[in-house]
Enzyme design. Structure first.
Site, PDB file in Angstrom:
ATOM      1  N   THR A  72      15.104 -19.550 -54.954  1.00 20.06           N
ATOM      2  CA  THR A  72      14.456 -19.706 -53.641  1.00 20.06           C
ATOM      3  C   THR A  72      13.097 -20.415 -53.737  1.00 20.06           C
ATOM      4  O   THR A  72      12.324 -20.179 -54.669  1.00 20.06           O
ATOM      5  CB  THR A  72      14.262 -18.313 -53.009  1.00 20.06           C
ATOM      6  OG1 THR A  72      15.536 -17.666 -52.966  1.00 20.06           O
ATOM      7  CG2 THR A  72      13.693 -18.408 -51.612  1.00 20.06           C
ATOM      8  N   SER A  82      13.285 -23.592 -48.944  1.00 16.22           N
ATOM      9  CA  SER A  82      14.705 -23.526 -49.282  1.00 16.22           C
ATOM     10  C   SER A  82      15.133 -22.085 -49.566  1.00 16.22           C
ATOM     11  O   SER A  82      14.914 -21.566 -50.649  1.00 16.22           O
ATOM     12  CB  SER A  82      14.944 -24.416 -50.518  1.00 16.22           C
ATOM     13  OG  SER A  82      16.205 -24.162 -51.057  1.00 16.22           O
ATOM     14  N   TRP A 124       9.360 -15.299 -54.050  1.00 13.47           N
ATOM     15  CA  TRP A 124      10.060 -14.012 -53.894  1.00 13.47           C
ATOM     16  C   TRP A 124      11.008 -13.748 -55.063  1.00 13.47           C
ATOM     17  O   TRP A 124      12.158 -13.345 -54.864  1.00 13.47           O
ATOM     18  CB  TRP A 124      10.848 -13.983 -52.585  1.00 13.47           C
ATOM     19  CG  TRP A 124      10.018 -14.245 -51.376  1.00 13.47           C
ATOM     20  CD1 TRP A 124       8.697 -13.942 -51.213  1.00 13.47           C
ATOM     21  CD2 TRP A 124      10.442 -14.870 -50.151  1.00 13.47           C
ATOM     22  NE1 TRP A 124       8.279 -14.342 -49.955  1.00 13.47           N
ATOM     23  CE2 TRP A 124       9.325 -14.897 -49.294  1.00 13.47           C
ATOM     24  CE3 TRP A 124      11.651 -15.393 -49.704  1.00 13.47           C
ATOM     25  CZ2 TRP A 124       9.385 -15.437 -48.012  1.00 13.47           C
ATOM     26  CZ3 TRP A 124      11.721 -15.929 -48.429  1.00 13.47           C
ATOM     27  CH2 TRP A 124      10.601 -15.952 -47.590  1.00 13.47           C
ATOM     28  N   GLU A 170      20.371 -12.331 -52.049  1.00 16.60           N
ATOM     29  CA  GLU A 170      21.679 -12.682 -52.646  1.00 16.60           C
ATOM     30  C   GLU A 170      22.683 -13.079 -51.558  1.00 16.60           C
ATOM     31  O   GLU A 170      23.856 -12.722 -51.602  1.00 16.60           O
ATOM     32  CB  GLU A 170      22.200 -11.528 -53.513  1.00 16.60           C
ATOM     33  CG  GLU A 170      21.279 -11.258 -54.700  1.00 16.60           C
ATOM     34  CD  GLU A 170      21.850 -10.285 -55.714  1.00 16.60           C
ATOM     35  OE1 GLU A 170      23.081 -10.186 -55.829  1.00 16.60           O
ATOM     36  OE2 GLU A 170      21.040  -9.631 -56.398  1.00 16.60           O
TER      37      GLU A 170
HETATM   38  C1  LIG Z   1      12.371  -8.797 -51.850  1.00 17.66           C
HETATM   39  C2  LIG Z   1      13.058 -10.104 -52.093  1.00 17.66           C
HETATM   40  C3  LIG Z   1      13.555 -10.395 -53.351  1.00 17.66           C
HETATM   41  C4  LIG Z   1      14.157 -11.632 -53.603  1.00 17.66           C
HETATM   42  N1  LIG Z   1      14.578 -11.944 -54.880  1.00 17.66           N
HETATM   43  C5  LIG Z   1      14.987 -13.211 -55.146  1.00 17.66           C
HETATM   44  C6  LIG Z   1      15.253 -13.626 -56.500  1.00 17.66           C
HETATM   45  O1  LIG Z   1      15.169 -12.835 -57.441  1.00 17.66           O
HETATM   46  N2  LIG Z   1      15.589 -14.918 -56.713  1.00 17.66           N
HETATM   47  C7  LIG Z   1      15.703 -15.830 -55.710  1.00 17.66           C
HETATM   48  O2  LIG Z   1      15.996 -16.980 -55.978  1.00 17.66           O
HETATM   49  N3  LIG Z   1      15.482 -15.460 -54.412  1.00 17.66           N
HETATM   50  C8  LIG Z   1      15.116 -14.184 -54.110  1.00 17.66           C
HETATM   51  N4  LIG Z   1      14.856 -13.817 -52.816  1.00 17.66           N
HETATM   52  C9  LIG Z   1      15.062 -14.774 -51.741  1.00 17.66           C
HETATM   53  C10 LIG Z   1      16.261 -14.446 -50.880  1.00 17.66           C
HETATM   54  O3  LIG Z   1      17.440 -14.712 -51.593  1.00 17.66           O
HETATM   55  C11 LIG Z   1      16.140 -15.237 -49.567  1.00 17.66           C
HETATM   56  O4  LIG Z   1      15.156 -14.572 -48.800  1.00 17.66           O
HETATM   57  C12 LIG Z   1      17.444 -15.348 -48.814  1.00 17.66           C
HETATM   58  O5  LIG Z   1      18.316 -16.215 -49.482  1.00 17.66           O
HETATM   59  C13 LIG Z   1      17.256 -15.869 -47.387  1.00 17.66           C
HETATM   60  O6  LIG Z   1      16.442 -16.985 -47.362  1.00 17.66           O
HETATM   61  P1  LIG Z   1      15.192 -17.027 -46.349  1.00 17.66           P
HETATM   62  O7  LIG Z   1      14.492 -15.728 -46.443  1.00 17.66           O
HETATM   63  O8  LIG Z   1      14.438 -18.261 -46.602  1.00 17.66           O
HETATM   64  O9  LIG Z   1      15.850 -17.061 -44.901  1.00 17.66           O
HETATM   65  P2  LIG Z   1      16.351 -18.367 -44.110  1.00 17.66           P
HETATM   66  O10 LIG Z   1      17.307 -19.120 -44.925  1.00 17.66           O
HETATM   67  O11 LIG Z   1      15.168 -19.093 -43.549  1.00 17.66           O
HETATM   68  O12 LIG Z   1      17.144 -17.678 -42.916  1.00 17.66           O
HETATM   69  C14 LIG Z   1      16.488 -17.105 -41.779  1.00 17.66           C
HETATM   70  C15 LIG Z   1      17.574 -16.518 -40.879  1.00 17.66           C
HETATM   71  O13 LIG Z   1      18.429 -17.571 -40.419  1.00 17.66           O
HETATM   72  C16 LIG Z   1      19.770 -17.306 -40.769  1.00 17.66           C
HETATM   73  N5  LIG Z   1      20.402 -18.566 -41.112  1.00 17.66           N
HETATM   74  C17 LIG Z   1      20.017 -19.474 -42.032  1.00 17.66           C
HETATM   75  N6  LIG Z   1      20.869 -20.515 -42.044  1.00 17.66           N
HETATM   76  C18 LIG Z   1      21.822 -20.246 -41.118  1.00 17.66           C
HETATM   77  C19 LIG Z   1      23.002 -20.929 -40.677  1.00 17.66           C
HETATM   78  N7  LIG Z   1      23.403 -22.070 -41.233  1.00 17.66           N
HETATM   79  N8  LIG Z   1      23.711 -20.360 -39.698  1.00 17.66           N
HETATM   80  C20 LIG Z   1      23.358 -19.170 -39.158  1.00 17.66           C
HETATM   81  N9  LIG Z   1      22.282 -18.486 -39.543  1.00 17.66           N
HETATM   82  C21 LIG Z   1      21.528 -19.008 -40.512  1.00 17.66           C
HETATM   83  C22 LIG Z   1      19.687 -16.356 -41.956  1.00 17.66           C
HETATM   84  O14 LIG Z   1      20.852 -15.577 -42.099  1.00 17.66           O
HETATM   85  C23 LIG Z   1      18.478 -15.517 -41.581  1.00 17.66           C
HETATM   86  O15 LIG Z   1      18.841 -14.507 -40.679  1.00 17.66           O
HETATM   87  C24 LIG Z   1      14.292 -12.562 -52.547  1.00 17.66           C
HETATM   88  C25 LIG Z   1      13.829 -12.241 -51.274  1.00 17.66           C
HETATM   89  C26 LIG Z   1      13.209 -11.048 -51.037  1.00 17.66           C
HETATM   90  C27 LIG Z   1      12.688 -10.757 -49.653  1.00 17.66           C
END
Ligand SMILES: Cc1cc2nc3c(=O)[nH]c(=O)nc-3n(C[C@H](O)[C@H](O)[C@H](O)COP(=O)(O)OP(=O)(O)OC[C@H]3O[C@@H](n4cnc5c(N)ncnc54)[C@H](O)[C@@H]3O)c2cc1C
Length: 587
Positions: free
Chosen positions: A162, A166, A193, A399
């Site tokens: 992440t 992205s 994150w 995930e």
């Molecule tokens: C505590 C924590 C630990 C984490 N650990 C890791 C880690 O170890 N390694 C790592 O790489 N990442 C990690 N992450 C990142 C995590 O995987 C991401 O937060 C997750 O993939 C979602 O991305 P985003 O938060 O940017 O949400 P976004 O992608 O911005 O999404 C925002 C909202 O829009 C929705 N959305 C997005 N695209 C679409 C679509 N095409 N159609 C419909 N709805 C959509 C999503 O479902 C969500 O509800 C962690 C996050 C947290 C909070």
């Protein structure tokens, strides 16, 4: 077209995805029956690990609460995790690990999550995703170099995908690795994150290796490489004791031999790791649910209102019953997916996504309902419910969010039938030029249509379940055919544009989730000794409860496909987006 997922009951090919087959109306009987069982040796080994987890974590609630408030696990605790061997759970014995199967590993994470989610996450982020790439794609040299230290926990791993711009759109990452003339790469970028970010010294990092729009590759990066740094710990809602930080890579020299898997295959590698790791998160969810059920049952019995125990009230019984059915169902589906992985199935991504969506959402429902049963006490920090609720909130986000996974489930499942329809279209256009290909496709398609229209597929699994589950089996028979019919209708109506019909895709995904989870439940209950013991009768009752509720949900979802308020809902959302506020204030 010959899609593996168009199957017959006799096929047990490891490349068949039982969830994708449901989109053709097929329940691939050998892939559901019989329910997996561990060998006595595995059970013995697993029991030893579970016992040591219990001995280590039992009675430490106050410490977990303190670490939740402090936002970190003490170094000595992480050292204890090392000494217990909890970083080596899935690493083969030849490299110094315990060599647990995917299912057994998931069961261990379940046990840890009964006590504390952050503990599970420290171990899980290391094994499920942080170092999994080495097991799945590493060279012999990479395995020899890294696995022994990863097994002891001298190296703790993190998964770095992440970035600020992205999240769900993982393919859009900007971190880049530029080839150096003398070999190797220079890596630049910032990941956010990252679980274990502050304590890890081994990172699986994804970066672009082929220009702005080009391909991704995966790299093994050591903390000691110059230019690697991590930011301060994030201040989070839940899983607060688990380390979450940014990880920065500034002109980091990556040796040639630290490329993980093939250059340009990073996206596929990231998805394969996440798919394989989903049973860890699923197992953790099941463990959390078991704690919620135990806490809520005790609380409900002890709490008296209106002169009686609140456990006597129907609305409280309903919550406990729902939590129990959810937990049994989640446990069944997570076990089934673990078994597919352990037995060498190659196409389990949809099943893994289903198990993650179902188990994580069920865990959140359980956290919410157990807090509701405890009510005011549940809201207070001196009780465990509020932390469990906060900890559970992440499960549907990381995930793969529930939204993204539902779209993935529906679109991956519809792909096969979509290709069949496309081939059918070109075969009918081209029937005189290529009659043999055309007739083959037509007769195959006609056979499938006959099954769907006449329900000739019925009786396909009823023979595999015990008599007391016959009616339940018929529900899943019927709705698998309904799913195939609806898939056909949607593909004909929308063609490729189905990819943007998210309301419809969500309903399709929900039907498949109910089907696949329900079949896993039936398989599990059928495999139990059909005696008159209370436990067996209760398991049959759980199967009935799940089937009936699933039937109502599937029926509602399929009917709403044809008659719905989707256009009005979209228009309303657009007007709120335009105003960026609620428009109907009352004074
Ligand atoms: C505590 C924590 C630990 C984490 N650990 C890791 C880690 O170890 N390694 C790592 O790489 N990442 C990690 N992450 C990142 C995590 O995987 C991401 O937060 C997750 O993939 C979602 O991305 P985003 O938060 O940017 O949400 P976004 O992608 O911005 O999404 C925002 C909202 O829009 C929705 N959305 C997005 N695209 C679409 C679509 N095409 N159609 C419909 N709805 C959509 C999503 O479902 C969500 O509800 C962690 C996050 C947290 C909070």
């Amino acid at each position: 077209m010959n899609d593996k997922n168009q199957s017959t009951d006799t096929e047990t090919d490891n490349s068949i995805s039982p969830a994708k087959a449901l989109f053709y109306g097929d329940i691939v009987k050998p892939l559901f029956w019989t329910f997996p069982e561990s060998s006595p040796e595995t059970e013995e080994m697993l029991q030893m690990v579970l016992d040591s987890v219990d001995r280590f974590l039992e009675g430490r609630e106050d410490e977990f609460r303190k670490w939740d408030e402090a936002g970190a696990q003490p170094d000595e605790f992480v050292q204890d995790l090392r000494e217990l061997g909890l970083f080596g759970l899935i690493i083969p014995e030849e490299y110094g690990g315990i060599g647990l199967s995917n299912s057994a590993y998931s069961r261990v994470l379940q046990q840890c999550s009964r006590y504390d989610s952050s503990v599970s996450l420290t171990i899980g982020a290391h094994s499920s995703i942080g170092m999994k790439g080495v097991l799945l794609f590493g060279t012999d040299a990479q395995k020899e170099k890294y696995l022994p230290e990863l097994a002891t926990g001298d190296r703790i791993a993190a998964f770095c995908l992440t970035e600020a711009g992205s999240g769900s759109d993982a393919a859009s990452i900007k971190a880049n690795a530029v080839r150096k003339p003398g070999g190797g790469w220079t890596l630049n970028g910032e990941k956010i994150w990252i679980t274990n970010g502050g304590i890890a010294n081994f990172f699986t990092v994804f970066a672009r290796t082929d220009g702005d729009a080009g391909k991704l590759s995966a790299f093994i990066v050591e903390r000691d490489f110059e230019g690697v740094s991590s930011g301060p710990k994030e201040n989070k809602l839940g899983i607060r004791a688990s380390s979450t930080t940014t990880v920065n890579f500034a002109d980091v020299d990556i040796p040639e031999e630290n490329l993980l898997g093939d250059e340009g295959k990073g996206f596929r590698i990231a998805m394969a790791i996440l798919n394989n790791g989903r049973t860890g998160l699923g197992g953790g969810s099941v463990g959390g649910m078991k704690t919620c059920i135990a806490l809520a049952a005790k609380q409900a019995k002890e709490r008296k209102q209106f002169g009686q125990s609140i456990a006597d009230f129907g609305l409280i019984k309903q919550k406990i019953s729902d939590m129990t059915v959810d937990c049994f169902a989640a446990e069944s589906v997570v076990r089934m997916v673990g078994h597919y992985i352990d037995s060498g199935h190659t196409d389990y991504s949809v099943e893994a996504a289903i198990s993650k969506v179902f188990a994580s959402e069920a865990m959140f429902r359980a956290a919410d309902e157990s807090l509701q049963i405890a009510a005011g006490n549940g809201y207070m920090k001196e009780f465990p419910y509020e932390q469990i609720l906060r900890d559970a909130r992440i499960l549907t986000i990381f995930e793969g969010t529930s939204e993204i996974l539902r779209l993935f489930i529906a679109l991956s499942g519809m792909k096969g039938p979509g290709m069949l329809l496309r081939d059918l279209q070109s075969a009918t256009d081209d029937i005189f030029n290529s009659p043999i290909k055309g007739f083959g496709l037509l007769s195959d398609y006609a056979g499938r249509k006959i099954t769907q229209i006449t329900s000739l597929g019925n009786e396909r699994i009823v023979g595999a379940v015990s008599d007391d589950l016959r009616d339940d089996a018929l529900i899943f028979e019927k709705y698998s055919l309904e799913l195939a019919r609806m898939t056909d209708v949607l593909l004909r109506r929308h063609g490729k544009a189905i990819a943007n019909k998210q309301f419809a895709l969500k309903r399709i995904a929900d039907v498949v989730i109910d089907l696949f989870v329900g079949l896993s439940v039936l398989s599990r209950v059928s495999s139990m000794d059909a005696d008159d013991s209370d436990q067996h009768q209760q398991a049959v009752a759980i199967a009935h409860l799940f089937s009936q509720k699933a039937k109502r949900r599937m029926n509602r979802n399929l009917r709403a496909m044809l008659r719905n308020e989707d256009a009005a809902a979209k228009a309303l959302a657009d007007s709120v987006f335009e105003a960026e506020s609620y428009l109907w204030d009352v004074l």
